[in-house]
Design an enzyme around this catalytic site. Structure first.
Site, PDB file in Angstrom:
ATOM      1  N   ASP A  10      -2.804   2.536   6.649  1.00 44.23           N
ATOM      2  CA  ASP A  10      -1.943   1.427   7.164  1.00 44.23           C
ATOM      3  C   ASP A  10      -1.502   2.116   8.545  1.00 44.23           C
ATOM      4  O   ASP A  10      -1.019   3.760   8.595  1.00 44.23           O
ATOM      5  CB  ASP A  10      -0.696   1.200   6.472  1.00 44.23           C
ATOM      6  CG  ASP A  10       0.415   0.232   6.542  1.00 44.23           C
ATOM      7  OD1 ASP A  10      -0.195  -1.168   7.597  1.00 44.23           O
ATOM      8  OD2 ASP A  10       1.669  -0.103   6.761  1.00 44.23           O
ATOM      9  N   SER A  11      -0.439   1.505   9.293  1.00 38.63           N
ATOM     10  CA  SER A  11      -0.149   1.619  10.761  1.00 38.63           C
ATOM     11  C   SER A  11       1.531   2.062   9.911  1.00 38.63           C
ATOM     12  O   SER A  11       1.670   2.475  10.920  1.00 38.63           O
ATOM     13  CB  SER A  11       0.460   0.065  11.355  1.00 38.63           C
ATOM     14  OG  SER A  11       1.289  -0.647  10.196  1.00 38.63           O
ATOM     15  N   CYS A  62      -3.554  -2.889   5.413  1.00 38.62           N
ATOM     16  CA  CYS A  62      -2.996  -3.651   6.504  1.00 38.62           C
ATOM     17  C   CYS A  62      -3.467  -4.946   7.034  1.00 38.62           C
ATOM     18  O   CYS A  62      -4.219  -4.422   6.987  1.00 38.62           O
ATOM     19  CB  CYS A  62      -2.915  -2.460   7.990  1.00 38.62           C
ATOM     20  SG  CYS A  62      -1.671  -3.163   9.236  1.00 38.62           S
ATOM     21  N   THR A  86      -2.517  -7.009   9.271  1.00 38.14           N
ATOM     22  CA  THR A  86      -3.066  -6.584  10.686  1.00 38.14           C
ATOM     23  C   THR A  86      -4.418  -6.467  11.081  1.00 38.14           C
ATOM     24  O   THR A  86      -5.287  -6.637  11.619  1.00 38.14           O
ATOM     25  CB  THR A  86      -2.083  -6.369  11.679  1.00 38.14           C
ATOM     26  OG1 THR A  86      -0.819  -6.874  11.460  1.00 38.14           O
ATOM     27  CG2 THR A  86      -2.915  -6.235  13.500  1.00 38.14           C
ATOM     28  N   GLU A  99      12.453  -2.487   7.183  1.00 37.81           N
ATOM     29  CA  GLU A  99      12.589  -1.363   7.195  1.00 37.81           C
ATOM     30  C   GLU A  99      14.462  -0.544   7.561  1.00 37.81           C
ATOM     31  O   GLU A  99      13.899   0.254   7.607  1.00 37.81           O
ATOM     32  CB  GLU A  99      12.084  -0.057   8.427  1.00 37.81           C
ATOM     33  CG  GLU A  99      10.614  -0.954   8.318  1.00 37.81           C
ATOM     34  CD  GLU A  99       9.611  -0.414   9.298  1.00 37.81           C
ATOM     35  OE1 GLU A  99       9.801   0.821  10.267  1.00 37.81           O
ATOM     36  OE2 GLU A  99       8.052  -0.076   9.315  1.00 37.81           O
ATOM     37  N   CYS A 151       1.926  -9.394   4.890  1.00 31.88           N
ATOM     38  CA  CYS A 151       1.911  -8.326   5.857  1.00 31.88           C
ATOM     39  C   CYS A 151       2.552  -7.177   4.568  1.00 31.88           C
ATOM     40  O   CYS A 151       3.631  -7.626   3.467  1.00 31.88           O
ATOM     41  CB  CYS A 151       2.867  -9.095   6.210  1.00 31.88           C
ATOM     42  SG  CYS A 151       4.045  -6.788   7.117  1.00 31.88           S
ATOM     43  N   THR A 152       2.009  -5.633   4.706  1.00 26.86           N
ATOM     44  CA  THR A 152       2.437  -4.997   4.099  1.00 26.86           C
ATOM     45  C   THR A 152       4.304  -4.835   3.133  1.00 26.86           C
ATOM     46  O   THR A 152       5.029  -4.521   2.103  1.00 26.86           O
ATOM     47  CB  THR A 152       2.147  -3.469   4.122  1.00 26.86           C
ATOM     48  OG1 THR A 152       2.630  -3.474   5.690  1.00 26.86           O
ATOM     49  CG2 THR A 152       0.550  -4.122   3.818  1.00 26.86           C
ATOM     50  N   HIS A 153       5.007  -5.625   4.222  1.00 27.47           N
ATOM     51  CA  HIS A 153       6.255  -5.049   4.432  1.00 27.47           C
ATOM     52  C   HIS A 153       6.896  -6.667   3.014  1.00 27.47           C
ATOM     53  O   HIS A 153       7.839  -6.162   3.270  1.00 27.47           O
ATOM     54  CB  HIS A 153       7.316  -5.484   5.116  1.00 27.47           C
ATOM     55  CG  HIS A 153       6.824  -3.829   6.545  1.00 27.47           C
ATOM     56  ND1 HIS A 153       5.789  -3.308   7.003  1.00 27.47           N
ATOM     57  CD2 HIS A 153       7.767  -3.179   6.926  1.00 27.47           C
ATOM     58  CE1 HIS A 153       5.955  -2.567   7.435  1.00 27.47           C
ATOM     59  NE2 HIS A 153       7.330  -2.120   7.531  1.00 27.47           N
TER      60      HIS A 153
HETATM   61  N1  DGL Z   1       0.827  -3.069   8.431  1.00 24.14           N
HETATM   62  C1  DGL Z   1       1.767  -3.913   8.729  1.00 24.14           C
HETATM   63  C2  DGL Z   1       0.728  -5.639   8.353  1.00 24.14           C
HETATM   64  O1  DGL Z   1       0.862  -5.105   6.956  1.00 24.14           O
HETATM   65  C3  DGL Z   1       2.949  -5.110   9.547  1.00 24.14           C
HETATM   66  C4  DGL Z   1       2.977  -4.098  10.339  1.00 24.14           C
HETATM   67  C5  DGL Z   1       2.493  -3.483  11.666  1.00 24.14           C
HETATM   68  O2  DGL Z   1       2.876  -4.022  12.603  1.00 24.14           O
HETATM   69  O3  DGL Z   1       1.878  -2.735  11.674  1.00 24.14           O
HETATM   70  O4  DGL Z   1       0.602  -5.960   9.026  1.00 24.14           O
END
Ligand code: DGL
Length: 276
Positions: A17-18, A80, A82, A159, A191-193
């Protein structure tokens, strides 16, 4: 990057993931597959990906995948949304192992559970800009009416540890108002968050809206794929997880604890270009 190595069942699963968000996916995979070794890479030095262009996200994705391939993984989970929305074809064409992303499992689940076909999707600007969820849901359910909305403030709020804060409630009410007006019956947390914000999102959209957690749907697909291809680990050794990050500091330590539900001890700080 396509060597002719055939994956073996006792190699680890690679997840990237990012940053920390993919830990929600890691937890879902761990719950389903407690016997697997996992290598998790969080590209904490370059987060966020969600505000970047598809070209840049694809380049980062290839570098992340190359690092995990060097750890001899048998399967890659792109944790992720994205990356999953813009780089799946490239990754699948480039890698000799199976690759599972977030979009297809989440879209399939949404298409399956929605009664009315009115489906909402929330994600980063990059994910929503790609229209990936809309096309994936439409391919399965052409009658679906899919409305997508980016919610960029959700990532920093999560976060910050403000998932239940009144500021988060105000932001969520603003972002989610159009979905209430449309009367969706299903909302994809793209989105993972966002699973961290689940109680708040459910409160705002109402108890009758089904929330699809793409990470949980992807974890179910990982389990199925390993079983179908006879790649499920069969060793008696206790399973291990190696957490790797590209930048490690106090902030990461704090945020990782929110996502993991426990402190993360000693992640390995790695240089994706091999200059360890
Ligand atoms: N992990 C990213 C997602 O699921 C969210 C955080 C980011 O923007 O890198 O899209």
């Amino acid at each position: 990057m396509k060597p002719d190595n055939i994956p073996h069942c006792n190699q680890p699963i690679g997840i990237f993931d990012s940053g920390v968000g993919g830990l929600t996916v890691y937890r879902a995979v761990r719950d389903r597959l407690p016997g697997e070794n996992v290598v998790y890479l969080g590209d904490t030095a370059r987060i966020p990906y969600g505000t970047r262009s598809p070209v840049t996200v694809r380049r980062y994705a290839m570098e992340d995948a190359a690092f995990l391939m060097s750890r001899h993984i048998k399967l890659l989970v792109v944790a992720c949304n994205t990356v999953s929305s813009v780089a799946m074809e490239l990754l699948r064409d480039s890698l000799p192992i199976p690759v599972i992303g977030m979009i297809e499992p989440g879209a399939r689940r949404a298409a399956q559970v929605s009664r009315s076909g009115k489906i909402g999707v929330i994600g980063t600007e990059a994910t929503v800009g790609s229209g990936a969820y809309k096309s994936a849901i439409g391919a399965i359910r052409p009658d679906a009416y899919v409305v997508e909305r980016s919610c960029p403030l959700f990532v920093p709020l999560t976060e910050e540890g403000w998932a239940a804060h009144k500021v988060a409630e105000m932001v969520a009410a603003e972002y989610l108002a159009p979905f209430r007006a449309i009367g969706i019956d299903t909302l994809v947390l793209g989105c993972t968050h966002y699973p961290i914000l689940r109680p708040l999102i459910q409160k705002i959209v109402g108890p009758d809206v089904y929330l699809v957690d793409s990470g949980a749907s992807a974890a179910a697909e990982v389990e199925r794929l390993l079983r179908d291809r006879e790649l499920t680990a069969d060793t008696v050794e206790p399973p291990e997880t190696q957490f790797c990050v590209t930048d490690f500091g106090d902030r990461f330590r704090r945020v990782a604890e929110i996502f993991l539900g426990q402190p993360m001890d000693h992640p390995e700080t790695v240089d994706l270009w091999g200059k360890q």
